[in-house]
Structure formats: structure tokens, C-alpha cells
Design an enzyme around this catalytic site. Structure first.
Site, PDB file in Angstrom:
ATOM      1  N   LYS A 182     -37.671   8.185  15.394  1.00 61.44           N
ATOM      2  CA  LYS A 182     -38.049   7.240  14.344  1.00 61.44           C
ATOM      3  C   LYS A 182     -39.291   7.789  13.663  1.00 61.44           C
ATOM      4  CE  LYS A 182     -40.686   3.676  14.102  1.00 61.44           C
ATOM      5  NZ  LYS A 182     -41.172   3.971  12.738  1.00 61.44           N
ATOM      6  N   GLU A 258     -50.073  11.164  22.039  1.00 58.14           N
ATOM      7  CA  GLU A 258     -51.157  11.788  21.275  1.00 58.14           C
ATOM      8  C   GLU A 258     -51.719  10.696  20.384  1.00 58.14           C
ATOM      9  OE1 GLU A 258     -52.113  14.677  21.979  1.00 58.14           O
ATOM     10  OE2 GLU A 258     -50.381  15.602  22.937  1.00 58.14           O
ATOM     11  N   CYS A 292     -56.080  13.448  12.873  1.00 58.26           N
ATOM     12  CA  CYS A 292     -56.638  12.854  14.087  1.00 58.26           C
ATOM     13  C   CYS A 292     -57.833  13.642  14.605  1.00 58.26           C
ATOM     14  CB  CYS A 292     -55.558  12.770  15.154  1.00 58.26           C
ATOM     15  SG  CYS A 292     -54.772  14.367  15.455  1.00 58.26           S
ATOM     16  N   GLU A 394     -62.409   4.593  14.514  1.00 56.86           N
ATOM     17  CA  GLU A 394     -61.661   5.580  13.725  1.00 56.86           C
ATOM     18  C   GLU A 394     -61.350   4.981  12.347  1.00 56.86           C
ATOM     19  OE1 GLU A 394     -57.464   6.392  14.651  1.00 56.86           O
ATOM     20  OE2 GLU A 394     -57.915   8.522  14.508  1.00 56.86           O
TER      21      GLU A 394
HETATM   22  P1  NAD Z   1     -49.225   4.023  14.087  1.00 57.95           P
HETATM   23  O1  NAD Z   1     -49.565   3.873  15.513  1.00 57.95           O
HETATM   24  O2  NAD Z   1     -49.474   2.863  13.185  1.00 57.95           O
HETATM   25  O3  NAD Z   1     -47.679   4.369  13.898  1.00 57.95           O
HETATM   26  C1  NAD Z   1     -47.107   5.518  14.485  1.00 57.95           C
HETATM   27  C2  NAD Z   1     -45.625   5.283  14.679  1.00 57.95           C
HETATM   28  O4  NAD Z   1     -45.449   4.250  15.639  1.00 57.95           O
HETATM   29  C3  NAD Z   1     -44.882   4.838  13.434  1.00 57.95           C
HETATM   30  O5  NAD Z   1     -43.627   5.474  13.418  1.00 57.95           O
HETATM   31  C4  NAD Z   1     -44.755   3.345  13.639  1.00 57.95           C
HETATM   32  O6  NAD Z   1     -43.645   2.772  12.962  1.00 57.95           O
HETATM   33  C5  NAD Z   1     -44.551   3.276  15.137  1.00 57.95           C
HETATM   34  N1  NAD Z   1     -44.903   2.009  15.760  1.00 57.95           N
HETATM   35  C6  NAD Z   1     -45.868   1.129  15.398  1.00 57.95           C
HETATM   36  N2  NAD Z   1     -45.902   0.101  16.258  1.00 57.95           N
HETATM   37  C7  NAD Z   1     -44.954   0.329  17.203  1.00 57.95           C
HETATM   38  C8  NAD Z   1     -44.497  -0.373  18.351  1.00 57.95           C
HETATM   39  N3  NAD Z   1     -45.050  -1.530  18.741  1.00 57.95           N
HETATM   40  N4  NAD Z   1     -43.486   0.150  19.082  1.00 57.95           N
HETATM   41  C9  NAD Z   1     -42.915   1.326  18.730  1.00 57.95           C
HETATM   42  N5  NAD Z   1     -43.296   2.025  17.636  1.00 57.95           N
HETATM   43  C10 NAD Z   1     -44.307   1.542  16.889  1.00 57.95           C
HETATM   44  O7  NAD Z   1     -49.999   5.318  13.587  1.00 57.95           O
HETATM   45  P2  NAD Z   1     -50.062   5.890  12.107  1.00 57.95           P
HETATM   46  O8  NAD Z   1     -50.876   4.954  11.293  1.00 57.95           O
HETATM   47  O9  NAD Z   1     -48.695   6.267  11.668  1.00 57.95           O
HETATM   48  O10 NAD Z   1     -50.862   7.269  12.339  1.00 57.95           O
HETATM   49  C11 NAD Z   1     -52.259   7.345  12.358  1.00 57.95           C
HETATM   50  C12 NAD Z   1     -52.793   7.349  13.774  1.00 57.95           C
HETATM   51  O11 NAD Z   1     -52.190   8.415  14.498  1.00 57.95           O
HETATM   52  C13 NAD Z   1     -54.282   7.602  13.859  1.00 57.95           C
HETATM   53  O12 NAD Z   1     -54.841   6.771  14.854  1.00 57.95           O
HETATM   54  C14 NAD Z   1     -54.373   9.068  14.296  1.00 57.95           C
HETATM   55  O13 NAD Z   1     -55.565   9.426  14.945  1.00 57.95           O
HETATM   56  C15 NAD Z   1     -53.185   9.173  15.180  1.00 57.95           C
HETATM   57  N6  NAD Z   1     -52.746  10.568  15.314  1.00 57.95           N
HETATM   58  C16 NAD Z   1     -52.975  11.234  16.491  1.00 57.95           C
HETATM   59  C17 NAD Z   1     -52.615  12.565  16.608  1.00 57.95           C
HETATM   60  C18 NAD Z   1     -52.852  13.335  17.881  1.00 57.95           C
HETATM   61  O14 NAD Z   1     -52.317  14.422  18.009  1.00 57.95           O
HETATM   62  N7  NAD Z   1     -53.629  12.816  18.820  1.00 57.95           N
HETATM   63  C19 NAD Z   1     -52.004  13.220  15.541  1.00 57.95           C
HETATM   64  C20 NAD Z   1     -51.782  12.509  14.368  1.00 57.95           C
HETATM   65  C21 NAD Z   1     -52.147  11.174  14.260  1.00 57.95           C
END
Ligand code: NAD
Length: 490
Positions: A182, A258, A292, A394
Site C-alpha cells: 500500500k 523505519e 526523515c 519532528e
Molecule cells: P504516515 O505514518 O502518515 O504514513 C505512512 C503510511 O502509513 C501511509 O501509506 C499511510 O497511509 C499508512 N498508514 C497511516 N496510518 C496507518 C494505520 N493506522 N495502519 C496502517 N497504515 C497506516 O507517514 P508519512 O506522513 O507518509 O511519512 C512521513 C513520516 O515518515 C515522517 O515521520 C518521516 O520521518 C517518516 N519517514 C521515516 C523514514 C525512515 O527511514 N526512518 C523514511 C521516510 C519517512
């Protein structure tokens, strides 16, 4: 001025077929607010069908394929991305507003490279083998073998859509797993295009399935709570990781997470000044700060503090906020209006908390359709205490707070005073200090005189709230495989 103005349909991909849904949502281009895609949202039955297809495919030709044959297929997928490079590039730019310069040099090439890296990795792996002494003197041989984990649910974020998704898909597929992915609701396109590549190169039906949708009460939750998913690999916010951990608990699945970061950048007075300024400007503002690993907290040794703040301000003001397709653009919009509002709320909070705004702090005015987009000004602050929310939370925007420090001990303590533990970057020409400070950081990756540079075979991930497990080379292979020990009595 968009890379491709046609509104496209992004369907789900289940058991080798593109599948429509009666429920759809629109994907907006964050550069100008126009609709770029109509996305078919998977309901519970579609997610279930995808998981069932993935389960069947585990026991089909894919499951019987040799590592060599699977590695060849991964290379063919990489070649397939290269062949359709411009299409992937346009799709990624339209979904994210990323500048051409960034997406063409980072996102799409790394999307292809990830498949090649894990095609090599899977050919190089070995497993334990031991001779065991037994009382009868004849002994026994123990050897371990790898099996796939099974059906793997991949849930990815929007900031580096193809790059981060393939970073999970490639090792999972290399190990013989089948996938239900997804992508973020904000970035449905490149992962859907990848389904076409998978079909073209002959990946068997059911091995790669795409379901579109959101998190709670949508495809994300349907995947994580499904009893027939064998493992969940997720990149996104720490709070979402916590929700997923809760969701998977009743069916006891392994997770690889991650998560978020609030990273420190540390600049010592003995640094190569110009390299440090250029390196930190890249680290803070690249991908409009939506990385991130970006340092949103910068600590500069007092003797060079004022000079460094002035130099970083000049870099921020030299960034070109423009149309993604324009090759001179360095900085695109944020991913969405919603995220723009979040970042702007931190810009307001910084002022309320008493920050001195060095540059930026608002929304740029273009006088054209970009005013309908989600741009914000690159922003730097000084003067906040370590307890300020802007220094603790963040933000995920093109911004950083800069503070002075006097001693190595002081800056190590400040850098580590966070619940996150993803990355750090230290700038110094003192070799011993570089090692010492890098090693003292409570993070998964600690850079010295660089940022975002890494051999893809090394471990990548976060400590504390920033993640569980490590990705990269053998670390990924270990997560995506189930070792079985075979013991043979001689
Ligand atoms: P997010 O957590 O809002 O969403 C990520 C994914 O999770 C999306 O596909 C979303 O639809 C899905 N999702 C959301 N709630 C869910 C649930 N309850 N159950 C299952 N799936 C769910 O994150 P974002 O806004 O897309 O990305 C930004 C965040 O990602 C920032 O916090 C960033 O630091 C982090 N990030 C971390 C890394 C790393 O390698 N550590 C890399 C990139 C981004």
C-alpha cells in the site's frame, strides 16, 4: 508547467490484473493544486483478495524458483524501470512536486538500483553450519537454511515513494516472499506503474499486489490486522508505527519499522567551513526538508556561530522555489495543503516560543498557479531553548533551529536529548573528535563530514522512537527470511 497534465487512473493490481473500485479519491499535484490522478481505493474484500492471491503465489512457480532465477528477474525489473524512466519521473514529480533535478538523480535511479543491490545480495548470502559433538562420538551436522517469511505487507510513506518502497520490495522479493503493498495515499503512481513493469518482465501473477487507500479503517488497517499476512514492513511516522504494532499484536507478526526523526547536525569550529555550510544546507533543505534524516536541530561551536548562521541564511535565500519541471528549481512544494498547514503551524509556534526568525517563516508569493500549491519558505531560527516544541518535535519541512555550543560534552548531551534516534551529522577536521562524537550519538546512522551517503549493504534504521530493526544488505535479507535449522545425526 506540470510534467504531465493528463489526469490518470491509478487502479489496484491484484493477482496480475488491474482492478477498479467503486470508491475513488483524487490525487492533487502539490505544485499547483490541480488533480493529477483518480485513485481506486481498495475495500476490505479487495485487500483480502490481494492477500489470498499472494498466498497462492507463494506456492506457485515463484516459490520454486532458484535464487539465481529470482535475482535475474530483479535485474529485469530494474531494467524495466530504466526503460520507462521518463514515465516514472513524470509520475513521481506530479504526485510529489519534487524538482526534476532531485527525482531524476535520486528517486528513480535508486528505485532501479535497489533491485540490483538485492539481486547481488541474495546471491552472496550463506548460512550457519556447525559440526556438533555427540556422546556416541559420531556427531551431528547442523545447518541453517532460509525460507521466505511468506506474504509480506509493505506500507510506505510519500516522501521518497519509489525509492523507499523498492528498498523493501526488492529484498522481500529476493527472498521469495510475495507482496501486498500500500503506497501512501499521497503517492499512488510509481508503485502502480511498477505493476506494469512486473507484468512485462514476467513476475508471476499474485507475487506483487498493489492496494490503494489510507490507514485507519482502510487498506492499511485491513492489511495489518489480516491473519494471513506473515510480516509487516513499514516506513512512516512513529505514531503510525505504534498504531501498527498494536494492530499486528493479536496475530503476532514480525515488524520492520523505519520511523521519524529529529536529527542533530553538529558543526565544530575546526570544520572545513564551506563544506559544512554546503553540506548542512543540502541536508536541511533537500526534498523541501521532507527527509526523515534531515537535521532540524543544528548546533554550531560558538566561535563560528554568527558566521555560520549568516552563511546558511545566504544558502537558504539562494534556493530556487519553482516549477518541478524547471531544471533550475532546487525546492519544490510540500506534499499537500494539509502538510503545508502543519509546517506553517510550527512556523507560527516558533515565533510564539520566542525564536528569532533568521530567514523565511511564511509562504512565497509567485503570482501564478503555484500560489494554489503547497510551497513554504525555507526557514531558519535561532534563540530557542532546548525545551521548545520546535526543537523537540519532528516538523518535516525546509527548516532548522540553530544554537551555539561551547564544549564537546555539552553538544553530545544536547544532541542525544531526544526521544528519536535516527541520524546525526558531525562536521570537523579533527579525526579523533569525528570518531568520538559520531560514536557517542544515540542513532542508527552517524555521519562525519557528509550526509545521506551510505553503502547500501550497511545497516540502516533508527534507535529509540525512530524504528525497529535494520534495513540494508544482509539486514534486510534477515528480516524477510525465516531461518530453519536442519540437524542430521551422523
Ligand atoms: P504516515 O505514518 O502518515 O504514513 C505512512 C503510511 O502509513 C501511509 O501509506 C499511510 O497511509 C499508512 N498508514 C497511516 N496510518 C496507518 C494505520 N493506522 N495502519 C496502517 N497504515 C497506516 O507517514 P508519512 O506522513 O507518509 O511519512 C512521513 C513520516 O515518515 C515522517 O515521520 C518521516 O520521518 C517518516 N519517514 C521515516 C523514514 C525512515 O527511514 N526512518 C523514511 C521516510 C519517512
Amino acid at each position: 508547467m506540470n510534467a504531465n497534465v493528463k489526469v490518470v487512473e491509478r487502479k489496484c493490481f491484484i493477482d496480475g490484473q488491474f482492478v477498479s473500485s467503486s470508491k475513488q479519491f483524487t490525487k492533487i499535484n502539490p505544485a499547483d493544486g490541480t488533480v493529477v490522478a483518480q485513485v481506486h481505493e481498495a475495500d476490505k474484500a479487495m485487500v483480502d483478495a490481494a492477500i489470498k492471491a499472494a498466498r497462492r503465489a507463494l506456492h506457485g512457480p515463484w516459490g520454486k524458483m532458484s535464487n539465481q532465477a529470482r535475482a535475474d528477474m530483479l535485474r529485469a525489473i530494474a531494467d524495466g524501470i530504466d526503460k520507462r524512466f521518463d514515465e516514472f519521473l513524470a509520475a513521481e514529480m506530479n504526485d510529489t512536486g519534487k524538482p526534476w533535478n532531485l527525482a531524476s538523480h535520486l528517486d528513480i535511479p535508486r528505485g532501479a538500483a535497489n533491485f540490483r543491490v538485492f539481486a547481488d545480495a541474495i546471491r552472496a548470502v550463506g548460512m550457519d553450519s556447525f559440526h556438533l559433538d555427540t556422546p556416541d562420538g559420531k556427531g551431528a551436522i547442523n545447518y541453517a537454511m532460509r525460507k521466505p517469511l511468506g506474504v509480506v505487507a509493505v506500507i510506505s510513506p510519500w516522501n521518497l515513494p519509489l525509492l523507499l518502497s523498492t528498498w523493501k520490495l526488492a529484498p522481500a522479493m529476493a527472498c521469495g516472499n510475495t507482496i501486498v503493498i500500500k503506497p501512501s495515499e499521497e503517492t499512488p503512481s510509481t508503485i502502480t506503474l511498477l505493476a506494469e513493469v512486473m507484468k512485462e518482465v514476467g513476475v508471476p501473477d499474485g507475487v506483487y499486489n498493489v492496494v490503494h487507500g489510507f490507514g485507519p479503517n482502510s487498506a492499511g488497517e485491513f492489511m495489518t490486522t489480516h491473519p494471513d499476512v506473515d510480516g509487516v514492513t513499514f516506513t512512516g511516522e512513529s505514531a503510525t508505527g505504534a498504531a501498527i504494532m498494536k494492530a499486528v499484536a493479536p496475530t503476532v507478526k514480525p515488524v520492520s519499522f523505519e520511523l521519524g526523526g529529529k536529527n542533530a547536525g553538529i558543526v565544530f569550529a575546526d570544520c572545513d567551513f564551506d563544506a559544512a555550510v554546503a553540506g548542512m544546507a543540502n541536508a536541511v533543505f533537500s526534498n523541501t526538508g521532507q527527509v526523515c534524516l534531515a537535521p532540524e536541530r543544528i548546533y554550531v561551536e560558538r566561535p563560528i556561530f554568527d558566521k555560520f548562521v549568516a552563511a546558511l541564511k545566504a544558502k537558504a535565500e539562494g534556493l530556487v522555489l519553482g516549477w518541478p519541471i524547471d531544471k533550475t528549481t532546487t525546492t519544490g512544494p510540500l506534499i499537500s495543503k494539509e502538510h503545508q498547514q502543519k509546517v506553517l503551524s510550527y512556523y507560527e509556534l516558533a515565533v510564539k516560543e520566542g525564536a528569532k526568525v533568521i530567514t523565511g517563516g511564511g509562504v512565497p508569493k509567485f503570482g501564478d498557479a503555484r500560489d494554489n500549491g503547497s510551497y513554504v519558505q525555507p526557514t531558519l531560527w535561532t534563540g530557542l531553548p532546548e525545551t521548545a516544541r520546535v526543537v523537540k518535535e519532528e516538523i518535516f519541512g525546509p527548516c532548522a533551529h540553530i544554537s551555539p555550543f561551547d564544549t564537546e560534552e555539552e553538544v553530545i548531551a544536547k544532541a542525544n536529548d531526544t526521544r528519536y534516534g535516527l541520524a546525526s551529522t558531525v562536521w570537523t577536521t579533527n579525526l579523533s573528535r569525528g570518531h568520538r562524537v559520531a560514536q557517542a550519538m544515540e542513532v542508527g546512522i552517524s555521519w562525519v563530514n557528509c550526509w545521506f551517503l551510505r553503502d547500501l549493504r550497511t545497516p540502516f534504521g533508527g534507535a529509540k522512537l525512530s524504528g525497529i530493526g535494520r534495513e540494508g544488505g544482509m539486514h534486510s535479507i534477515n528480516f524477510y527470511s525465516e531461518p530453519t535449522n536442519v540437524c542430521i545425526k551422523l
